[in-house]
Design a protein around this motif. Sequence first.
Motif, short mmCIF file in Angstrom:
data_model
loop_
_atom_site.label_atom_id
_atom_site.label_comp_id
_atom_site.label_asym_id
_atom_site.label_seq_id
_atom_site.Cartn_x
_atom_site.Cartn_y
_atom_site.Cartn_z
N UNK A 209 0.80 -1.22 0.00
CA UNK A 209 0.00 0.00 0.00
C UNK A 209 0.83 1.27 0.00
N UNK A 210 2.16 1.19 0.16
CA UNK A 210 3.00 2.38 0.21
C UNK A 210 4.13 2.31 -0.81
N UNK A 211 3.82 2.24 -2.10
CA UNK A 211 4.90 2.22 -3.10
C UNK A 211 5.59 3.57 -3.25
N UNK A 212 4.93 4.65 -2.83
CA UNK A 212 5.55 5.97 -2.93
C UNK A 212 6.79 6.09 -2.08
N UNK A 213 6.79 5.44 -0.91
CA UNK A 213 7.96 5.46 -0.05
C UNK A 213 9.14 4.77 -0.75
N UNK A 214 8.86 3.68 -1.44
CA UNK A 214 9.92 3.00 -2.19
C UNK A 214 10.42 3.87 -3.34
N UNK A 215 9.50 4.62 -3.98
CA UNK A 215 9.91 5.47 -5.10
C UNK A 215 10.79 6.62 -4.64
N UNK A 216 10.67 7.04 -3.39
CA UNK A 216 11.51 8.13 -2.87
C UNK A 216 12.98 7.73 -2.77
N UNK A 217 13.27 6.43 -2.79
CA UNK A 217 14.66 5.98 -2.75
C UNK A 217 15.31 6.02 -4.13
N UNK A 218 14.52 6.02 -5.18
CA UNK A 218 15.07 6.12 -6.53
C UNK A 218 15.36 4.80 -7.19
N UNK A 219 15.94 3.85 -6.47
CA UNK A 219 16.28 2.55 -7.04
C UNK A 219 16.24 1.51 -5.94
N UNK A 220 16.12 0.25 -6.34
CA UNK A 220 16.08 -0.84 -5.36
C UNK A 220 17.42 -1.00 -4.64
N UNK A 221 18.53 -0.74 -5.36
CA UNK A 221 19.85 -0.84 -4.71
C UNK A 221 20.00 0.22 -3.64
N UNK A 222 19.56 1.43 -3.94
CA UNK A 222 19.64 2.52 -2.96
C UNK A 222 18.71 2.24 -1.78
N UNK A 223 17.55 1.67 -2.06
CA UNK A 223 16.60 1.33 -1.00
C UNK A 223 17.18 0.26 -0.08
N UNK A 224 17.77 -0.79 -0.67
CA UNK A 224 18.35 -1.86 0.14
C UNK A 224 19.50 -1.36 1.00
#
Length: 538
Positions: A209-224
């Motif tokens: 329900x919160x994909x926007x928070x993931x989008x704020x990281x820019x990329x999956x590598x940066x998020x991880x």
Amino acid sequence: MDFDTSKALKGVVDSDAVRVGNLLSACGMRFVEDFSPSGGRHLYVPLHDRMDAAEARELVEALALMATSLDPSPHQNITDGCIRVPGTIHKSGGHQTLITPLSQAYDILRRRNAASALMELRSALAPELTRKRALKARAAKTVAGQRNGILPALSLNAGSEAPLRKVARTGLYDTAKYKSPSEARMAVLNHFSACGWSLQHVENELAGQFPGLAALYGSTERQARLLPYEWAKAQTFTNTASSTQKPLPRKHGEKHALINNTSQTLTTGGAGESSSAAAVHQLVNDLENVLYAVLDHRLQARGREGLSLRFLIRGLLGYMRAKETDILDVGCRTLAAAMGKHHVTIARLLPVLVQASDGILTKIADARQKAADVYLIQLPEQYQQLARELAWRKGKIHAIRPVFRALGDAAALVYEAIERGRYSPTTAEVVRISGVSRNACSAALAEMEALGMIQRQDGTWRNTSVNLRMLAARLGVLDDYLDHIRRNRHERAIWHSYLDRFKTLQGVITEGELFDPERDEYWPPPHDAAVWHLPQPA
């Protein structure tokens, strides 16, 4: 279908397009996809049979409930519902680019989707279609009330979504408040930490329900790389903030004590050692047997009031099991959030339940200032033999779980009869066990079967492994439930502010210091029984 970057960040647009595409593929539907220079996406779903405009609008609006960036406006009118096709010049420069290979796109447009695939899509979108029809009926009722002068003129589009929730959902934030995506991320993570979420909860909801928070990281590598580090910072910040309390000013030589006694309340006449956790769980199991065998049948004779009383006693037993105590000082607003009722209704029903419970529920102390009424739950002597003779039931007892705010009280009783039954019941047995009418039971069974909550095998009913919390979110009632909790916290803050006026403090505490929409809005962690773990002040 038009996925627009004006409604959410590009990362959310991409994830929504993938989610909807996977849903269409699971239903056996083929589609053509393209993207625009601005980052938006289009999905084209050709149909073999002609579809009415109203029917197409209903389906697209249902899909928009599960995809934040999906713009339903092209399907909401007949004359102006236009989008760019592949190869069209874009206003910002460049062209609309086809993603699907040209030969495959030609084959999809030539051999269109059959009606059976469309029926599969309707079945998959059953919760969203139910939610959309309920919203439309509520809007029509509101407009009718305004025309008749019963309701004041209110904006139907005025949403109650909190700012941080919108940031986590869409990735769009107020640049006047947060200077960078990093600050917006930390604001959301700080709030999740303060509300008792874990890192696992956050990671699960990034794809939910919160994909926007993931989008704020820019990329999956940066998020991880950054999410564990930022979550640790958020936990440190919230733990430090909660442990830092401003002490009240004291004068030398004066004695000070808390106005409200915060220790466990004792029963009338004094009490010895409190019951152990195992003894409380055993008592709840015995009381459940008495409830199903005797009390439910007595309360059925009270009509609609009896229906509410049945859920109220269930809510008290559920709270008793969660808190592991037979002395409850739970407030009316806490019970109201658990039952989906108004707190005034709960305050009216509690004295009635004390009289109708035949000694099970007893009031032992009145409410005072911030403290709620105190009740003792016990097993009367006349029911002890019955409780020993009956075997305990499986599972836990609940009041009104959030999903049944949309489905109704009758559906909650029908589901409980199937979920907690000693064996898989038939329709006639569900009617007898639940105590609801045959027509109401049949309607509830059909609706829950369409939503995938139950299934019929060999003439008997069984519950499925569907996640009731996720289903509640798809039906839209989870937002109502969270709004209910937020409203209760606001009303408590006003009441506590009023009580604090009678204290001698140096300085003035304003209502804004006690309640802030972003800071004090509580989001329980993703768990079906989260209502019992909320920190509810008395």
